[in-house]
Design a protein around this motif. Structure first.
Motif, PDB file in Angstrom:
ATOM      1  N   MET A 131       0.831  -1.184   0.000  1.00 17.81           N
ATOM      2  CA  MET A 131       0.000   0.000   0.000  1.00 17.81           C
ATOM      3  C   MET A 131       0.878   1.251   0.000  1.00 17.81           C
ATOM      4  O   MET A 131       0.622   2.179  -0.727  1.00 17.81           O
ATOM      5  CB  MET A 131      -0.921  -0.050   1.222  1.00 17.81           C
ATOM      6  N   LYS A 132       1.908   1.234   0.836  1.00 17.92           N
ATOM      7  CA  LYS A 132       2.779   2.395   0.921  1.00 17.92           C
ATOM      8  C   LYS A 132       3.537   2.609  -0.383  1.00 17.92           C
ATOM      9  O   LYS A 132       3.758   3.742  -0.797  1.00 17.92           O
ATOM     10  CB  LYS A 132       3.750   2.234   2.096  1.00 17.92           C
ATOM     11  N   LYS A 133       3.896   1.509  -1.056  1.00 19.02           N
ATOM     12  CA  LYS A 133       4.631   1.639  -2.316  1.00 19.02           C
ATOM     13  C   LYS A 133       3.764   2.340  -3.355  1.00 19.02           C
ATOM     14  O   LYS A 133       4.245   3.185  -4.108  1.00 19.02           O
ATOM     15  CB  LYS A 133       5.086   0.271  -2.811  1.00 19.02           C
ATOM     16  N   LYS A 134       2.468   2.011  -3.372  1.00 15.72           N
ATOM     17  CA  LYS A 134       1.553   2.658  -4.319  1.00 15.72           C
ATOM     18  C   LYS A 134       1.453   4.148  -4.007  1.00 15.72           C
ATOM     19  O   LYS A 134       1.429   4.988  -4.911  1.00 15.72           O
ATOM     20  CB  LYS A 134       0.182   1.993  -4.236  1.00 15.72           C
ATOM     21  N   ARG A 135       1.394   4.481  -2.720  1.00 14.26           N
ATOM     22  CA  ARG A 135       1.326   5.887  -2.313  1.00 14.26           C
ATOM     23  C   ARG A 135       2.592   6.626  -2.734  1.00 14.26           C
ATOM     24  O   ARG A 135       2.530   7.759  -3.225  1.00 14.26           O
ATOM     25  CB  ARG A 135       1.137   5.974  -0.800  1.00 14.26           C
ATOM     26  N   MET A 136       3.732   5.968  -2.571  1.00 17.71           N
ATOM     27  CA  MET A 136       4.999   6.588  -2.982  1.00 17.71           C
ATOM     28  C   MET A 136       5.024   6.800  -4.492  1.00 17.71           C
ATOM     29  O   MET A 136       5.507   7.827  -4.971  1.00 17.71           O
ATOM     30  CB  MET A 136       6.185   5.726  -2.537  1.00 17.71           C
ATOM     31  N   LEU A 137       4.492   5.838  -5.232  1.00 14.70           N
ATOM     32  CA  LEU A 137       4.433   5.972  -6.685  1.00 14.70           C
ATOM     33  C   LEU A 137       3.535   7.145  -7.072  1.00 14.70           C
ATOM     34  O   LEU A 137       3.860   7.915  -7.995  1.00 14.70           O
ATOM     35  CB  LEU A 137       3.930   4.670  -7.314  1.00 14.70           C
ATOM     36  N   ASP A 190       2.976  12.695  -9.027  1.00 15.95           N
ATOM     37  CA  ASP A 190       2.480  14.053  -8.777  1.00 15.95           C
ATOM     38  C   ASP A 190       3.619  15.061  -8.669  1.00 15.95           C
ATOM     39  O   ASP A 190       3.378  16.267  -8.527  1.00 15.95           O
ATOM     40  CB  ASP A 190       1.656  14.097  -7.492  1.00 15.95           C
ATOM     41  N   GLY A 191       4.853  14.590  -8.704  1.00 16.88           N
ATOM     42  CA  GLY A 191       6.009  15.471  -8.622  1.00 16.88           C
ATOM     43  C   GLY A 191       6.330  15.921  -7.205  1.00 16.88           C
ATOM     44  O   GLY A 191       7.086  16.863  -7.018  1.00 16.88           O
ATOM     45  N   LYS A 192       5.771  15.252  -6.218  1.00 15.51           N
ATOM     46  CA  LYS A 192       5.990  15.647  -4.830  1.00 15.51           C
ATOM     47  C   LYS A 192       7.261  15.053  -4.246  1.00 15.51           C
ATOM     48  O   LYS A 192       7.760  15.519  -3.218  1.00 15.51           O
ATOM     49  CB  LYS A 192       4.790  15.266  -3.978  1.00 15.51           C
ATOM     50  N   ILE A 193       7.798  13.997  -4.877  1.00 13.35           N
ATOM     51  CA  ILE A 193       9.094  13.444  -4.494  1.00 13.35           C
ATOM     52  C   ILE A 193       9.910  13.233  -5.760  1.00 13.35           C
ATOM     53  O   ILE A 193       9.352  13.126  -6.862  1.00 13.35           O
ATOM     54  CB  ILE A 193       8.971  12.117  -3.703  1.00 13.35           C
ATOM     55  N   THR A 194      11.207  13.149  -5.591  1.00 11.36           N
ATOM     56  CA  THR A 194      12.074  12.936  -6.747  1.00 11.36           C
ATOM     57  C   THR A 194      12.206  11.441  -7.043  1.00 11.36           C
ATOM     58  O   THR A 194      11.879  10.591  -6.192  1.00 11.36           O
ATOM     59  CB  THR A 194      13.484  13.512  -6.484  1.00 11.36           C
ATOM     60  N   SER A 195      12.689  11.147  -8.220  1.00  9.69           N
ATOM     61  CA  SER A 195      12.883   9.731  -8.583  1.00  9.69           C
ATOM     62  C   SER A 195      13.954   9.091  -7.706  1.00  9.69           C
ATOM     63  O   SER A 195      13.893   7.897  -7.418  1.00  9.69           O
ATOM     64  CB  SER A 195      13.229   9.588 -10.066  1.00  9.69           C
TER      65      SER A 195
END
Length: 98
Positions: free
Chosen positions: A1-7, A12-17
């Motif tokens: 679930m958390k991995k999907k949220r991170m994706l 959304d551009g809220k975290i970097t690759s």
């Protein structure tokens, strides 16, 4: 679930690759540790089950060896069924051959 949220955060551009990749590596490592623990747990349970079955077989064999004759009780304890094939050869299905 958390991995999907991170994706979703990545898309959304809220975290970097780089942040996502670091998380993915950590996620994969944790997943592998959990799978390894589960495998060890299953192996231990299988070993315990095998030992219990062996104890039952050893008890039954001890009782058989202490008897001087083979009777229907002994046969029923060890043999599920006996079939004779077309060539006249017996096919014996034993109880402990699962």
């Amino acid at each position: 679930m958390k991995k999907k949220r991170m994706l979703n955060l990545l898309s959304d551009g809220k975290i970097t690759s780089d942040v996502y990749n670091d998380y993915s590596v950590e996620y994969s490592s944790e997943k592998n540790r959990i799978i390894e623990k589960i495998s060890k747990y299953e192996l231990n349970n299988n070993e315990k089950l095998i030992n219990i079955k062996l104890e039952h077989v050893q008890t039954a064999i001890s009782q058989l060896l202490s008897s001087k004759k083979i009777d229907s009780e002994i046969i029923n304890r060890f043999i599920v069924k006996i079939e004779i094939d077309a060539e006249g050869k017996p096919q014996i299905q034993y109880r402990f051959a699962e």
